[in-house]
Scaffold this motif. Structure first.
Motif, PDB file in Angstrom:
ATOM      1  N   UNK A  62       0.828  -1.202   0.000  1.00 38.85           N
ATOM      2  CA  UNK A  62       0.000   0.000   0.000  1.00 38.85           C
ATOM      3  C   UNK A  62       0.861   1.251   0.000  1.00 38.85           C
ATOM      4  N   UNK A  63       0.364   2.259  -0.682  1.00 41.23           N
ATOM      5  CA  UNK A  63       0.975   3.573  -0.669  1.00 41.23           C
ATOM      6  C   UNK A  63      -0.001   4.531  -0.020  1.00 41.23           C
ATOM      7  N   UNK A  64       0.441   5.244   0.996  1.00 40.13           N
ATOM      8  CA  UNK A  64      -0.415   6.181   1.715  1.00 40.13           C
ATOM      9  C   UNK A  64       0.156   7.581   1.611  1.00 40.13           C
ATOM     10  N   UNK A  65      -0.675   8.540   1.217  1.00 35.16           N
ATOM     11  CA  UNK A  65      -0.284   9.943   1.119  1.00 35.16           C
ATOM     12  C   UNK A  65      -0.898  10.689   2.293  1.00 35.16           C
ATOM     13  N   UNK A  66      -0.069  11.449   3.012  1.00 35.63           N
ATOM     14  CA  UNK A  66      -0.547  12.133   4.219  1.00 35.63           C
ATOM     15  C   UNK A  66      -1.505  13.266   3.900  1.00 35.63           C
ATOM     16  N   UNK A  67      -1.263  13.998   2.824  1.00 35.84           N
ATOM     17  CA  UNK A  67      -2.068  15.169   2.494  1.00 35.84           C
ATOM     18  C   UNK A  67      -1.488  16.418   3.148  1.00 35.84           C
ATOM     19  N   UNK A  68      -1.779  17.560   2.565  1.00 33.34           N
ATOM     20  CA  UNK A  68      -1.347  18.820   3.138  1.00 33.34           C
ATOM     21  C   UNK A  68      -0.017  19.338   2.605  1.00 33.34           C
ATOM     22  N   UNK A  69       0.643  18.568   1.735  1.00 27.48           N
ATOM     23  CA  UNK A  69       1.890  19.045   1.148  1.00 27.48           C
ATOM     24  C   UNK A  69       1.582  20.097   0.080  1.00 27.48           C
ATOM     25  N   UNK A  70       2.612  20.768  -0.364  1.00 28.87           N
ATOM     26  CA  UNK A  70       2.421  21.799  -1.391  1.00 28.87           C
ATOM     27  C   UNK A  70       3.435  21.615  -2.507  1.00 28.87           C
ATOM     28  N   UNK A 102      -2.767  15.383  -1.763  1.00 27.82           N
ATOM     29  CA  UNK A 102      -4.099  14.986  -1.300  1.00 27.82           C
ATOM     30  C   UNK A 102      -4.028  13.667  -0.555  1.00 27.82           C
ATOM     31  N   UNK A 103      -4.584  13.622   0.643  1.00 29.39           N
ATOM     32  CA  UNK A 103      -4.535  12.414   1.472  1.00 29.39           C
ATOM     33  C   UNK A 103      -5.258  11.260   0.789  1.00 29.39           C
ATOM     34  N   UNK A 104      -4.710  10.068   0.947  1.00 27.77           N
ATOM     35  CA  UNK A 104      -5.341   8.883   0.377  1.00 27.77           C
ATOM     36  C   UNK A 104      -4.452   7.669   0.516  1.00 27.77           C
ATOM     37  N   UNK A 105      -5.020   6.505   0.216  1.00 28.12           N
ATOM     38  CA  UNK A 105      -4.278   5.249   0.293  1.00 28.12           C
ATOM     39  C   UNK A 105      -4.708   4.360  -0.866  1.00 28.12           C
ATOM     40  N   UNK A 106      -3.770   3.639  -1.443  1.00 32.45           N
ATOM     41  CA  UNK A 106      -4.087   2.779  -2.580  1.00 32.45           C
ATOM     42  C   UNK A 106      -3.190   1.547  -2.580  1.00 32.45           C
ATOM     43  N   UNK A 107      -3.725   0.400  -3.005  1.00 28.86           N
ATOM     44  CA  UNK A 107      -2.867  -0.789  -3.150  1.00 28.86           C
ATOM     45  C   UNK A 107      -1.926  -0.608  -4.327  1.00 28.86           C
ATOM     46  N   UNK A 109       2.565   9.658 -13.653  1.00 29.42           N
ATOM     47  CA  UNK A 109       2.023   9.872 -12.318  1.00 29.42           C
ATOM     48  C   UNK A 109       0.728  10.678 -12.423  1.00 29.42           C
ATOM     49  N   UNK A 110      -0.315  10.331 -11.647  1.00 28.74           N
ATOM     50  CA  UNK A 110      -1.567  11.099 -11.711  1.00 28.74           C
ATOM     51  C   UNK A 110      -1.335  12.580 -11.428  1.00 28.74           C
ATOM     52  N   UNK A 111      -1.996  13.420 -12.188  1.00 30.47           N
ATOM     53  CA  UNK A 111      -1.975  14.894 -12.066  1.00 30.47           C
ATOM     54  C   UNK A 111      -0.587  15.483 -12.283  1.00 30.47           C
ATOM     55  N   UNK A 112       0.306  14.727 -12.919  1.00 28.11           N
ATOM     56  CA  UNK A 112       1.642  15.240 -13.246  1.00 28.11           C
ATOM     57  C   UNK A 112       1.988  14.785 -14.653  1.00 28.11           C
TER      58      UNK A 112
END
Length: 223
Positions: free
Chosen positions: A26-34, A42-47, A190-193
């Motif tokens: 799993x990859x987890x993004x904390x969220x709140x970065x700039x 954006x916070x989230x988690x995905x396999x 990469x999404x959104x990049x």
């Protein structure tokens, strides 16, 4: 490119990163970065699926450039992120470094993604299990048997500090007999990049050589 073509002759099917270890997690993004890349901010988690490999394919006791390819679901498509063992300093992050111990090696994208606020590099650094994580594929499997491999994910401007944004947790996939994964960050961005055209052009050349058929296979098809 010349060295790459020589490896293609020696290993027609997969000239670099010839053998690897399949991983899932799993990859987890904390969220709140700039970072300027919404997916990273954006916070989230995905396999995810991943593959650890040795770039040149040297024997296990020798140091080699370590590669970690990660496949991330992205809607109906997928995104591939390629990381390799480098340094972490503003200069070292652009230099491939052969390693014997993965735990001590940052793994970075080397080539930046295009974000809304400028170029962005990604990095992963091992946080567990504690102690040495050998770069030999056989020893790596033994070391991680029944243990998760945890990494801190960070982003940076090309010469800026590394800023944590998430975590990646992987375990060895017990079904190593599956068809080997192949990754392509140009076709699967990469999404959104997006990739800078110069970076995409560098990758396209090596991928074209890697995917080209062997001469004997071509001859058979044209007979």
């Amino acid at each position: 490119m010349g060295v790459f073509r020589v490896l293609k002759v020696l290993r027609p099917s997969r000239p670099i990163h010839p053998r690897g270890v399949r991983l899932t997690g799993y990859l987890a993004v904390d969220g709140g970065a700039s970072s300027g890349i919404p997916w990273l901010d954006t916070a989230g988690s995905t396999p995810v699926e991943a593959r650890l490999s040795r770039s040149v394919g040297l024997p296990g006791p020798l140091p080699d450039i370590i590669g970690l390819a990660v496949r991330i679901p992205s809607g109906d498509a997928q995104a591939d992120v390629l990381l390799a063992s480098t340094g972490s300093s503003p200069v070292g992050r652009f230099v491939l470094v052969p390693r014997l111990n993965i735990a001590r090696s940052p793994l970075t994208t080397m080539m930046p993604y295009r974000g809304a606020r400028g170029p962005v590099l990604l990095a992963a650094r091992s946080t567990g299990p504690s102690g040495r994580i050998p770069a030999s594929l056989t020893a790596f499997r033994r070391r991680l048997a029944g243990r998760p491999w945890s990494m801190e994910l960070s982003y940076a401007r090309p010469l800026g500090p590394w800023i944590p944004f998430g975590t990646l947790t992987l375990t060895v996939n017990p079904d190593q007999g599956q068809e080997d994964l192949r990754f392509d960050p140009v076709r699967n961005p990469l999404p959104t990049a997006s990739a800078y055209e110069w970076a995409a052009a560098l990758r396209r050349g090596s991928y074209a050589v890697a995917r080209s058929p062997r001469h004997n296979e071509t001859d058979k098809r044209t007979r």
